[in-house]
Design a protein around this motif. Structure first.
Motif, PDB file in Angstrom:
ATOM      1  N   MET A   1     -41.819 -19.235 -70.297  1.00 37.41           N
ATOM      2  CA  MET A   1     -42.519 -20.387 -69.758  1.00 37.41           C
ATOM      3  C   MET A   1     -41.586 -21.176 -68.863  1.00 37.41           C
ATOM      4  N   LEU A   2     -41.807 -21.125 -67.569  1.00 35.42           N
ATOM      5  CA  LEU A   2     -41.026 -21.884 -66.610  1.00 35.42           C
ATOM      6  C   LEU A   2     -41.498 -23.333 -66.616  1.00 35.42           C
ATOM      7  N   THR A   3     -40.625 -24.247 -66.219  1.00 35.94           N
ATOM      8  CA  THR A   3     -40.931 -25.670 -66.289  1.00 35.94           C
ATOM      9  C   THR A   3     -41.152 -26.253 -64.900  1.00 35.94           C
ATOM     10  N   SER A   4     -42.037 -27.243 -64.831  1.00 38.75           N
ATOM     11  CA  SER A   4     -42.329 -27.907 -63.569  1.00 38.75           C
ATOM     12  C   SER A   4     -42.575 -29.385 -63.816  1.00 38.75           C
ATOM     13  N   ALA A   5     -42.160 -30.218 -62.878  1.00 41.09           N
ATOM     14  CA  ALA A   5     -42.351 -31.664 -62.996  1.00 41.09           C
ATOM     15  C   ALA A   5     -43.245 -32.176 -61.874  1.00 41.09           C
TER      16      ALA A   5
ATOM     17  N   GLY B   1     -45.098 -17.804 -67.078  1.00 41.42           N
ATOM     18  CA  GLY B   1     -46.078 -18.874 -67.019  1.00 41.42           C
ATOM     19  C   GLY B   1     -45.378 -20.152 -66.594  1.00 41.42           C
ATOM     20  N   ILE B   2     -46.138 -21.214 -66.432  1.00 46.38           N
ATOM     21  CA  ILE B   2     -45.555 -22.505 -66.020  1.00 46.38           C
ATOM     22  C   ILE B   2     -46.094 -23.612 -66.907  1.00 46.38           C
ATOM     23  N   LYS B   3     -45.204 -24.402 -67.459  1.00 43.94           N
ATOM     24  CA  LYS B   3     -45.551 -25.619 -68.189  1.00 43.94           C
ATOM     25  C   LYS B   3     -45.285 -26.803 -67.284  1.00 43.94           C
ATOM     26  N   VAL B   4     -46.326 -27.569 -66.955  1.00 45.46           N
ATOM     27  CA  VAL B   4     -46.191 -28.716 -66.058  1.00 45.46           C
ATOM     28  C   VAL B   4     -46.049 -29.999 -66.872  1.00 45.46           C
ATOM     29  N   PHE B   5     -44.985 -30.740 -66.608  1.00 42.47           N
ATOM     30  CA  PHE B   5     -44.784 -32.051 -67.210  1.00 42.47           C
ATOM     31  C   PHE B   5     -45.224 -33.087 -66.174  1.00 42.47           C
TER      32      PHE B   5
ATOM     33  N   PHE C   1     -52.688 -23.708 -61.898  1.00 41.20           N
ATOM     34  CA  PHE C   1     -53.345 -22.520 -61.360  1.00 41.20           C
ATOM     35  C   PHE C   1     -52.309 -21.443 -61.054  1.00 41.20           C
ATOM     36  N   MET C   2     -51.210 -21.855 -60.468  1.00 41.15           N
ATOM     37  CA  MET C   2     -50.123 -20.939 -60.152  1.00 41.15           C
ATOM     38  C   MET C   2     -49.570 -20.287 -61.426  1.00 41.15           C
ATOM     39  N   GLY C   3     -49.438 -21.094 -62.487  1.00 36.22           N
ATOM     40  CA  GLY C   3     -48.964 -20.556 -63.760  1.00 36.22           C
ATOM     41  C   GLY C   3     -49.912 -19.519 -64.342  1.00 36.22           C
TER      42      GLY C   3
ATOM     43  N   GLY D   1     -31.970 -27.329 -63.963  1.00 40.89           N
ATOM     44  CA  GLY D   1     -32.500 -27.859 -65.221  1.00 40.89           C
ATOM     45  C   GLY D   1     -34.010 -27.827 -65.276  1.00 40.89           C
ATOM     46  N   LEU D   2     -34.643 -27.756 -64.114  1.00 43.95           N
ATOM     47  CA  LEU D   2     -36.087 -27.544 -63.988  1.00 43.95           C
ATOM     48  C   LEU D   2     -36.302 -26.377 -63.042  1.00 43.95           C
ATOM     49  N   ASP D   3     -37.372 -25.639 -63.252  1.00 42.88           N
ATOM     50  CA  ASP D   3     -37.637 -24.479 -62.406  1.00 42.88           C
ATOM     51  C   ASP D   3     -38.426 -24.846 -61.147  1.00 42.88           C
ATOM     52  N   PHE D   4     -39.432 -25.709 -61.303  1.00 50.02           N
ATOM     53  CA  PHE D   4     -40.267 -26.115 -60.178  1.00 50.02           C
ATOM     54  C   PHE D   4     -40.366 -27.635 -60.146  1.00 50.02           C
ATOM     55  N   ASN D   5     -40.717 -28.152 -58.974  1.00 49.76           N
ATOM     56  CA  ASN D   5     -40.905 -29.596 -58.836  1.00 49.76           C
ATOM     57  C   ASN D   5     -41.833 -29.853 -57.657  1.00 49.76           C
ATOM     58  N   ARG D   6     -42.859 -30.665 -57.880  1.00 48.98           N
ATOM     59  CA  ARG D   6     -43.721 -31.118 -56.788  1.00 48.98           C
ATOM     60  C   ARG D   6     -43.235 -32.513 -56.385  1.00 48.98           C
TER      61      ARG D   6
END
Length: 336
Positions: free
Chosen positions: A36-40, A69-73, A55-57, A92-97
């Motif tokens: 599970m990849l992380t996203s903020a 997969g992606i877990k969005v915080f 949706f991307m996850g 420390g985070l995989d993705f960020n919007r």
């Protein structure tokens, strides 16, 4: 000095806590490769950008039989965009919007997308970011530990206030207009003859209600969703900014994926743009429907006199040959 130390201490604590959070979310404490990849995201859970990354996850999970997969915080759980952007660059985070504003401070090539009146419509903005110009701006983030994956909408921003209709720049004179803590926003509003007042987003409603400010500027969903229309009943369709937002990935995380998974991530990101725009356009229409039923007075604006005052602002922030090439390419893609 003490304030700077406190800020650094908080930042280091945030880095540490995010690193533990990312590690705990993934098998074997490995921040990438699988799991599970992380996203903020600073936006709330139901916001189009949050739902697009979700949706991307789902896309990644389907294509890898659940291996990725992606877990969005969402909702700023992990801090403001400046902090989470730094954490992402460290891995420390995989993705960020993020909005382009914090990117402007680290990569000059992102500044052209933030200029007032550089885009003349939503369609124009989307054509640009979907082109090689958008790819070039996304690629400029890599030296900063970030892989630019996709560019999302953040809508056309309009001025609204509680004093009078704004039809010409002269109508803005003397108005106290809230802006984000951004040198570019301050320069833009001051160039139009108003007084820029940087205050936190969360304080806009109360500041309008108490008369601390006369107005603000933002997109349709924010104007309605934050109930600003209850206290500012003059909305002028200036569309002065159509600054997009970016979905970035930690370069450390990206490099740790195998080539096939990297390709999947890029494919998922591009598909998420389509989903984001579908959700965004629906939300804009919902907001317009609310305003149609309200007492807000909406007036169109001839943008030319406003745009004509922006040359000093452009010259202040566009200072390199490479930036000017991007601006020229954007202008060349206008219709007519």
């Amino acid at each position: 000095m003490g304030g700077q130390l406190d800020m650094l201490t908080r930042r280091h604590m945030l880095i540490g806590s995010l690193g533990l959070l990312a590690a705990s979310a993934l098998p074997g404490c490995k921040p990438v490769m699988s799991g599970m990849l992380t996203s903020a995201d600073a936006h709330p859970a139901d916001y189009p950008t949050v739902r697009a990354v979700e949706f991307m996850g789902r896309f990644l999970s389907e294509k890898t039989n659940g291996r990725l997969g992606i877990k969005v915080f969402a909702g700023g759980q992990l801090g403001n965009e400046t902090d989470t952007l730094e954490i992402t660059s460290f891995g420390g985070l995989d993705f960020n919007r993020v909005n382009f504003a914090p990117l402007n401070s680290i990569e000059p090539m992102t500044l052209p997308f933030s200029l007032p009146f550089v885009f003349d419509s939503v369609d124009h903005m989307r054509r640009v970011v979907d082109s090689a110009v958008g790819d070039k701006v996304l690629a400029s983030m890599e030296p900063h530990g970030l892989i630019g994956l996709a560019i999302y909408d953040s809508g056309a921003r309009n001025f609204y206030n509680m004093r009078r209709p704004i039809r010409t720049p002269e109508d803005m004179r003397g108005l106290k207009i809230r802006v984000p803590a951004s040198d570019l926003y301050v320069a833009m509003v001051n160039a139009l003859g108003a007084n820029a007042v940087p205050i936190p987003f969360s304080e806009i409603y109360q500041s309008l209600a108490q008369g601390v400010i006369d107005g603000a500027e933002n997109n349709w969903p924010t104007f309605v969703g934050e109930r600003h229309y209850e206290v500012a009943n003059y909305l002028s369709i200036t569309e002065h900014l159509l600054t997009p937002e970016a979905l970035v990935m930690s370069k450390a995380s990206y490099d740790a994926l195998d080539p096939a998974d990297r390709s999947l991530v890029r494919q998922a990101a591009k598909r998420s743009v389509i989903e984001m725009r579908r959700l965004w356009d629906a939300r804009v229409q919902e907001a317009k429907d609310v305003i149609d039923r309200s007492d807000v007075r909406v007036n169109p604006v001839n943008k030319a006199p406003f745009a004509g005052l922006m040359r000093p602002v452009w010259d202040q922030f566009i200072t390199t040959w490479a930036q000017r090439r991007i601006v020229d390419a954007i202008l060349a893609m206008r219709e007519g």
